[in-house]
Design a protein around this motif. Sequence first.
Motif, PDB file in Angstrom:
ATOM      1  N   HIS A 171     137.740   9.277 155.547  1.00 29.98           N
ATOM      2  CA  HIS A 171     136.731   9.815 154.622  1.00 29.98           C
ATOM      3  C   HIS A 171     137.233   9.835 153.179  1.00 29.98           C
ATOM      4  CE1 HIS A 171     134.637  11.006 158.259  1.00 29.98           C
ATOM      5  NE2 HIS A 171     135.704  11.679 158.652  1.00 29.98           N
ATOM      6  N   ILE A 172     137.884   8.743 152.783  1.00 36.37           N
ATOM      7  CA  ILE A 172     138.387   8.600 151.416  1.00 36.37           C
ATOM      8  C   ILE A 172     137.496   7.608 150.680  1.00 36.37           C
ATOM      9  CG2 ILE A 172     140.344   7.900 149.983  1.00 36.37           C
ATOM     10  CD1 ILE A 172     142.136   8.532 152.433  1.00 36.37           C
ATOM     11  N   PRO A 173     136.943   7.970 149.522  1.00 40.54           N
ATOM     12  CA  PRO A 173     136.116   7.018 148.774  1.00 40.54           C
ATOM     13  C   PRO A 173     136.920   5.789 148.379  1.00 40.54           C
ATOM     14  CG  PRO A 173     136.609   8.960 147.443  1.00 40.54           C
ATOM     15  CD  PRO A 173     137.056   9.264 148.840  1.00 40.54           C
ATOM     16  N   VAL A 174     136.339   4.618 148.609  1.00 40.70           N
ATOM     17  CA  VAL A 174     137.037   3.367 148.315  1.00 40.70           C
ATOM     18  C   VAL A 174     136.079   2.415 147.615  1.00 40.70           C
ATOM     19  CG1 VAL A 174     136.534   2.551 150.660  1.00 40.70           C
ATOM     20  CG2 VAL A 174     138.304   1.413 149.316  1.00 40.70           C
ATOM     21  N   LEU A 175     136.575   1.744 146.575  1.00 41.28           N
ATOM     22  CA  LEU A 175     135.786   0.780 145.825  1.00 41.28           C
ATOM     23  C   LEU A 175     136.432  -0.594 145.923  1.00 41.28           C
ATOM     24  CD1 LEU A 175     135.100   2.861 142.574  1.00 41.28           C
ATOM     25  CD2 LEU A 175     133.669   2.659 144.620  1.00 41.28           C
ATOM     26  N   THR A 176     135.608  -1.638 145.994  1.00 48.49           N
ATOM     27  CA  THR A 176     136.134  -2.989 146.169  1.00 48.49           C
ATOM     28  C   THR A 176     135.802  -3.907 144.990  1.00 48.49           C
ATOM     29  OG1 THR A 176     134.146  -3.642 147.410  1.00 48.49           O
ATOM     30  CG2 THR A 176     136.032  -2.825 148.690  1.00 48.49           C
ATOM     31  N   ASN A 177     135.291  -3.339 143.894  1.00 48.47           N
ATOM     32  CA  ASN A 177     135.095  -4.146 142.690  1.00 48.47           C
ATOM     33  C   ASN A 177     135.282  -3.260 141.457  1.00 48.47           C
ATOM     34  OD1 ASN A 177     132.266  -3.441 141.413  1.00 48.47           O
ATOM     35  ND2 ASN A 177     131.950  -3.471 143.632  1.00 48.47           N
ATOM     36  N   LEU A 178     135.686  -3.891 140.369  1.00 45.97           N
ATOM     37  CA  LEU A 178     136.050  -3.125 139.182  1.00 45.97           C
ATOM     38  C   LEU A 178     134.843  -2.613 138.408  1.00 45.97           C
ATOM     39  CD1 LEU A 178     139.184  -4.977 137.783  1.00 45.97           C
ATOM     40  CD2 LEU A 178     139.009  -3.184 139.506  1.00 45.97           C
ATOM     41  N   ARG A 179     133.698  -3.259 138.553  1.00 42.19           N
ATOM     42  CA  ARG A 179     132.498  -2.756 137.878  1.00 42.19           C
ATOM     43  C   ARG A 179     132.172  -1.348 138.401  1.00 42.19           C
ATOM     44  NH1 ARG A 179     128.041  -5.195 135.374  1.00 42.19           N
ATOM     45  NH2 ARG A 179     126.887  -3.536 134.328  1.00 42.19           N
ATOM     46  N   ALA A 180     132.258  -1.188 139.727  1.00 42.58           N
ATOM     47  CA  ALA A 180     132.015   0.130 140.312  1.00 42.58           C
ATOM     48  C   ALA A 180     133.084   1.120 139.877  1.00 42.58           C
ATOM     49  CB  ALA A 180     131.971   0.024 141.835  1.00 42.58           C
ATOM     50  N   ALA A 181     134.330   0.642 139.745  1.00 47.04           N
ATOM     51  CA  ALA A 181     135.417   1.525 139.319  1.00 47.04           C
ATOM     52  C   ALA A 181     135.195   2.019 137.890  1.00 47.04           C
ATOM     53  CB  ALA A 181     136.749   0.799 139.429  1.00 47.04           C
ATOM     54  N   GLU A 182     134.763   1.117 137.011  1.00 50.38           N
ATOM     55  CA  GLU A 182     134.502   1.503 135.625  1.00 50.38           C
ATOM     56  C   GLU A 182     133.368   2.520 135.541  1.00 50.38           C
ATOM     57  OE1 GLU A 182     135.890  -2.789 133.678  1.00 50.38           O
ATOM     58  OE2 GLU A 182     133.800  -2.431 134.258  1.00 50.38           O
ATOM     59  N   THR A 183     132.323   2.306 136.336  1.00 54.09           N
ATOM     60  CA  THR A 183     131.205   3.249 136.350  1.00 54.09           C
ATOM     61  C   THR A 183     131.646   4.589 136.931  1.00 54.09           C
ATOM     62  OG1 THR A 183     129.705   1.380 136.671  1.00 54.09           O
ATOM     63  CG2 THR A 183     128.814   3.575 137.078  1.00 54.09           C
ATOM     64  N   SER A 184     132.514   4.546 137.924  1.00 58.44           N
ATOM     65  CA  SER A 184     132.988   5.778 138.549  1.00 58.44           C
ATOM     66  C   SER A 184     133.774   6.640 137.572  1.00 58.44           C
ATOM     67  CB  SER A 184     133.855   5.451 139.766  1.00 58.44           C
ATOM     68  OG  SER A 184     133.085   4.834 140.775  1.00 58.44           O
ATOM     69  N   ILE A 185     134.470   6.014 136.636  1.00 54.86           N
ATOM     70  CA  ILE A 185     135.202   6.780 135.634  1.00 54.86           C
ATOM     71  C   ILE A 185     134.232   7.584 134.773  1.00 54.86           C
ATOM     72  CG2 ILE A 185     136.556   6.551 133.508  1.00 54.86           C
ATOM     73  CD1 ILE A 185     138.081   4.296 134.912  1.00 54.86           C
ATOM     74  N   LEU A 186     133.118   6.968 134.397  1.00 58.60           N
ATOM     75  CA  LEU A 186     132.092   7.704 133.642  1.00 58.60           C
ATOM     76  C   LEU A 186     131.582   8.894 134.452  1.00 58.60           C
ATOM     77  CD1 LEU A 186     129.982   4.721 132.226  1.00 58.60           C
ATOM     78  CD2 LEU A 186     131.689   6.078 131.015  1.00 58.60           C
ATOM     79  N   ALA A 187     131.377   8.649 135.758  1.00 54.47           N
ATOM     80  CA  ALA A 187     130.862   9.706 136.625  1.00 54.47           C
ATOM     81  C   ALA A 187     131.871  10.834 136.783  1.00 54.47           C
ATOM     82  CB  ALA A 187     130.507   9.124 137.987  1.00 54.47           C
ATOM     83  N   ILE A 188     133.128  10.494 137.001  1.00 60.65           N
ATOM     84  CA  ILE A 188     134.170  11.514 137.168  1.00 60.65           C
ATOM     85  C   ILE A 188     134.311  12.340 135.896  1.00 60.65           C
ATOM     86  CG2 ILE A 188     136.648  11.875 137.476  1.00 60.65           C
ATOM     87  CD1 ILE A 188     136.602   9.405 139.339  1.00 60.65           C
ATOM     88  N   ARG A 189     134.239  11.671 134.758  1.00 60.86           N
ATOM     89  CA  ARG A 189     134.328  12.388 133.484  1.00 60.86           C
ATOM     90  C   ARG A 189     133.177  13.390 133.340  1.00 60.86           C
ATOM     91  NH1 ARG A 189     134.749   8.188 130.297  1.00 60.86           N
ATOM     92  NH2 ARG A 189     137.026   8.200 130.290  1.00 60.86           N
ATOM     93  N   SER A 190     131.990  12.977 133.745  1.00 61.14           N
ATOM     94  CA  SER A 190     130.832  13.870 133.672  1.00 61.14           C
ATOM     95  C   SER A 190     130.991  15.053 134.610  1.00 61.14           C
ATOM     96  CB  SER A 190     129.547  13.101 134.013  1.00 61.14           C
ATOM     97  OG  SER A 190     129.249  12.129 133.035  1.00 61.14           O
ATOM     98  N   VAL A 191     131.476  14.788 135.821  1.00 62.71           N
ATOM     99  CA  VAL A 191     131.636  15.845 136.818  1.00 62.71           C
ATOM    100  C   VAL A 191     132.719  16.841 136.394  1.00 62.71           C
ATOM    101  CG1 VAL A 191     132.360  16.315 139.189  1.00 62.71           C
ATOM    102  CG2 VAL A 191     130.774  14.443 138.727  1.00 62.71           C
ATOM    103  N   GLN A 192     133.771  16.337 135.743  1.00 62.20           N
ATOM    104  CA  GLN A 192     134.826  17.230 135.277  1.00 62.20           C
ATOM    105  C   GLN A 192     134.348  18.134 134.146  1.00 62.20           C
ATOM    106  OE1 GLN A 192     138.186  14.798 134.190  1.00 62.20           O
ATOM    107  NE2 GLN A 192     139.028  14.764 136.253  1.00 62.20           N
ATOM    108  N   LYS A 193     133.476  17.626 133.299  1.00 63.75           N
ATOM    109  CA  LYS A 193     133.054  18.377 132.118  1.00 63.75           C
ATOM    110  C   LYS A 193     131.847  19.265 132.354  1.00 63.75           C
ATOM    111  CE  LYS A 193     134.754  15.115 128.614  1.00 63.75           C
ATOM    112  NZ  LYS A 193     134.359  14.224 127.485  1.00 63.75           N
ATOM    113  N   ASN A 194     130.980  18.874 133.291  1.00 63.52           N
ATOM    114  CA  ASN A 194     129.706  19.569 133.453  1.00 63.52           C
ATOM    115  C   ASN A 194     129.503  20.057 134.880  1.00 63.52           C
ATOM    116  OD1 ASN A 194     128.746  18.759 130.714  1.00 63.52           O
ATOM    117  ND2 ASN A 194     128.810  16.722 131.633  1.00 63.52           N
ATOM    118  N   GLU A 195     128.737  21.109 135.017  1.00 64.12           N
ATOM    119  CA  GLU A 195     128.371  21.611 136.334  1.00 64.12           C
ATOM    120  C   GLU A 195     127.198  20.794 136.867  1.00 64.12           C
ATOM    121  OE1 GLU A 195     126.920  25.775 138.482  1.00 64.12           O
ATOM    122  OE2 GLU A 195     127.645  25.761 136.409  1.00 64.12           O
TER     123      GLU A 195
END
Length: 206
Positions: A171-195
């Motif tokens: 049950h570990i999130p895994v990505l197999t392409n860098l486009r998804a990884a780049e988008t995930s960074i935006l998402a993680i940043r949002s989740v860290q900053k906002n409720e």
Amino acid sequence: IMVGEKLVDMGFTERIVPEHFCVKEAVFPWPRFPGIDIVLGPEMKSTGEVMGIDEDWGMAYAKSQISAFNPLPREGNVFLSVNDRDKERAAVIARELADLGFKLFATGGTYKTLAEAEVPCERLYKLAERRRPNVLDMMKNGDIQFIINTPSGQAPREDEVKIRSNAIANHIPVLTNLRAAETSILAIRSVQKNEMGVQTLQEYHP
């Protein structure tokens, strides 16, 4: 419109621009097929679709991943192993993950690329090296929270398949392409900053 009505008669005279983002994600039944490689092929079909909605683009993407049973972590350890053509972009992604507070682990060529780019990272042995520690050990011990692993070619190596299939099993999130990884960074940043908030569809579309 199909039966002859006019837009103006229905009150649609100006372009409607939503104030929120909608991110649709496909759902695949990977947990039902232990050991299968999760890299998508033309014969694979999704078993459903989900959607994340939010006024923030990153948060909308994060919600879509939660709904697709691939929730992104807020913190923890990240394992990276990418093919040669992805290494330069992966170094940028890795640096951003480190800036977000994640601890990075990598093998072989990926580790060398990150070290040369002065991105803080710890080296793990490849599975084929038959030495410890390796990423499977860390996954089983609950020490990996996120994996970025891009396939090396049309015929992926055996260790790649093991890493990706074990990520699903644990049950570990895994990505197999860098486009998804780049988008995930935006998402993680949002989740860290906002409720994360939730609204009904009626609130989005009164």
